[in-house]
Design a protein around this motif. Structure first.
Motif, short mmCIF file in Angstrom:
data_model
loop_
_atom_site.label_atom_id
_atom_site.label_comp_id
_atom_site.label_asym_id
_atom_site.label_seq_id
_atom_site.Cartn_x
_atom_site.Cartn_y
_atom_site.Cartn_z
N TRP A 28 1.06 -1.19 -0.21
CA TRP A 28 0.45 0.06 -0.11
C TRP A 28 0.61 1.26 0.21
CZ3 TRP A 28 -5.00 -1.14 0.29
CH2 TRP A 28 -5.97 0.20 -0.62
N SER A 29 0.81 2.12 -1.18
CA SER A 29 1.42 3.74 -0.98
C SER A 29 0.40 4.14 -1.97
CB SER A 29 2.34 2.77 -2.19
OG SER A 29 3.68 4.27 -1.86
N ILE A 30 0.02 5.41 -0.69
CA ILE A 30 -0.74 6.18 -1.60
C ILE A 30 -0.25 7.58 -2.32
CG2 ILE A 30 -2.68 5.41 -0.76
CD1 ILE A 30 -2.91 7.40 1.27
N TRP A 31 -0.13 8.55 -3.08
CA TRP A 31 -0.06 10.10 -2.61
C TRP A 31 -1.13 10.52 -2.28
CZ3 TRP A 31 -2.68 13.99 -5.78
CH2 TRP A 31 -1.76 15.59 -5.59
N GLY A 37 -0.44 16.67 4.10
CA GLY A 37 0.67 14.84 3.52
C GLY A 37 1.96 15.29 2.52
N GLY A 38 1.73 15.85 2.08
CA GLY A 38 1.89 16.64 0.85
C GLY A 38 3.73 17.75 1.00
N VAL A 39 2.97 18.42 2.29
CA VAL A 39 4.56 19.35 2.44
C VAL A 39 5.13 17.77 3.55
CG1 VAL A 39 5.16 20.90 4.45
CG2 VAL A 39 3.02 21.00 2.22
N LEU A 40 5.31 17.29 4.05
CA LEU A 40 5.41 16.02 4.99
C LEU A 40 6.22 14.93 4.48
CD1 LEU A 40 2.56 15.33 7.63
CD2 LEU A 40 4.81 16.23 8.33
N ASN A 41 5.96 14.91 3.45
CA ASN A 41 6.18 14.20 2.13
C ASN A 41 7.19 14.12 1.51
OD1 ASN A 41 5.42 11.01 3.48
ND2 ASN A 41 3.75 12.38 3.54
N ALA A 42 7.80 15.72 1.18
CA ALA A 42 8.13 16.37 0.17
C ALA A 42 8.98 15.67 -0.62
CB ALA A 42 8.03 17.85 0.54
#
Length: 277
Positions: A28-31, A37-42
């Motif tokens: 399981w991997s998501i965008w 979430g985008g900032v934390l996983n930049a």
């Protein structure tokens, strides 16, 4: 969707690209989107393995990393995750065994370990490049080491000195080499036609003979168009069979393509015993 595990395989395929970004060890991997979430996983383009994050929260890895003052290469606080720990362990294990991927396999296949954990590490990438280079070199050397002993003889039985002479062109006949012209199978110095070479245990074929062999095949093919088929078969049939079935298939397409550009002109008259003999 009609087979056992079909739903799992569908998810595995759909999330394949996301896993390449997040590096998660789970399916399981998501965008995470453009928000928080985008900032934390930049660093991973917004992609994340949500179950990894959940596990990290339960283990309080973030707090542990903060207490120990762990920072990344950019000097910023390190976001500690289970996948990051696993990657570190995989890289360290790979370095301990000299980068040998088969020895690294513990929880993953060699392909998975390299794709998701090791390919960005300079040490492992250098090892992989060296392995690929060695493999290509070995394959090329093996391909170029084609030595065919005709007439039922063993190539391994040819003395090294004779093999070196053949490789240097000192023993060439029309389209092969003769390892012992002074001792023909029938006794005495050989005075047979060049056609007899293709059934003689003294004949040796190497890569250097490939251009002449291809030219011979082309000459025989052209002669068939001008001659009665039965007459051609009686004269050249055995030679054609040995040439096209026993010799030429031993060489790779790349070798044959390179030799094609260096074909000499062969006259079929040379295949017959010279008139003055």
């Amino acid at each position: 969707m009609r087979t056992m595990g079909g739903f799992y395989l569908l998810l595995h395929r759909l999330m394949g690209r996301s896993r390449a970004f997040s590096g998660t060890g789970s399916v399981w991997s998501i965008w995470a989107g453009n928000g928080r979430g985008g900032v934390l996983n930049a660093a991973t383009g917004g992609h994340t393995g949500p179950f990894d994050a959940e596990l990290a929260r339960k283990l309080k890895l973030g707090s542990w990393a903060e207490r120990h003052g762990l920072v990344g290469d950019d000097g910023r606080p390190l976001q500690m995750m289970v996948t990051r720990i696993k990657k570190t362990v995989e890289v360290r294990t790979a370095k301990q065994v000299g980068g040998h991927l088969p020895s690294v396999r513990v929880t993953n296949t060699a392909d998975t370990s390299f794709t998701h954990y090791l390919r960005t590490d300079p040490f492992v990438a250098e090892w992989a490049a060296d392995v690929l280079t060695e493999a290509i070199t070995d394959a090329e050397e093996n391909a170029r080491a084609v030595v065919v002993r005709l007439g039922g003889g063993s190539a391994a039985a040819v003395p090294d000195q004779v093999r070196e002479q053949a490789a240097g062109g000192e023993l060439d006949t029309l389209a092969c080499a003769c390892t012992d012209i002074e001792h023909a199978p029938g006794g005495g110095r050989c005075r047979q036609s060049f056609l007899a070479c293709f059934g003689c245990p003294n004949a040796l074929v190497m890569e250097r003979h490939l251009p002449a062999l291809l030219a011979l095949a082309e000459a025989l093919r052209g002669d068939l168009q001008r001659r009665d088929a039965a007459q051609w078969t009686a004269r050249y049939g055995a030679t054609w069979q040995i040439l096209t079935r026993d010799i030429l298939p031993r060489f790779s397409p790349a070798q044959r393509a390179a030799a094609q550009e260096r074909q000499p002109h062969l006259m079929l008259d040379l295949l017959e015993a010279p008139a003055q003999w």
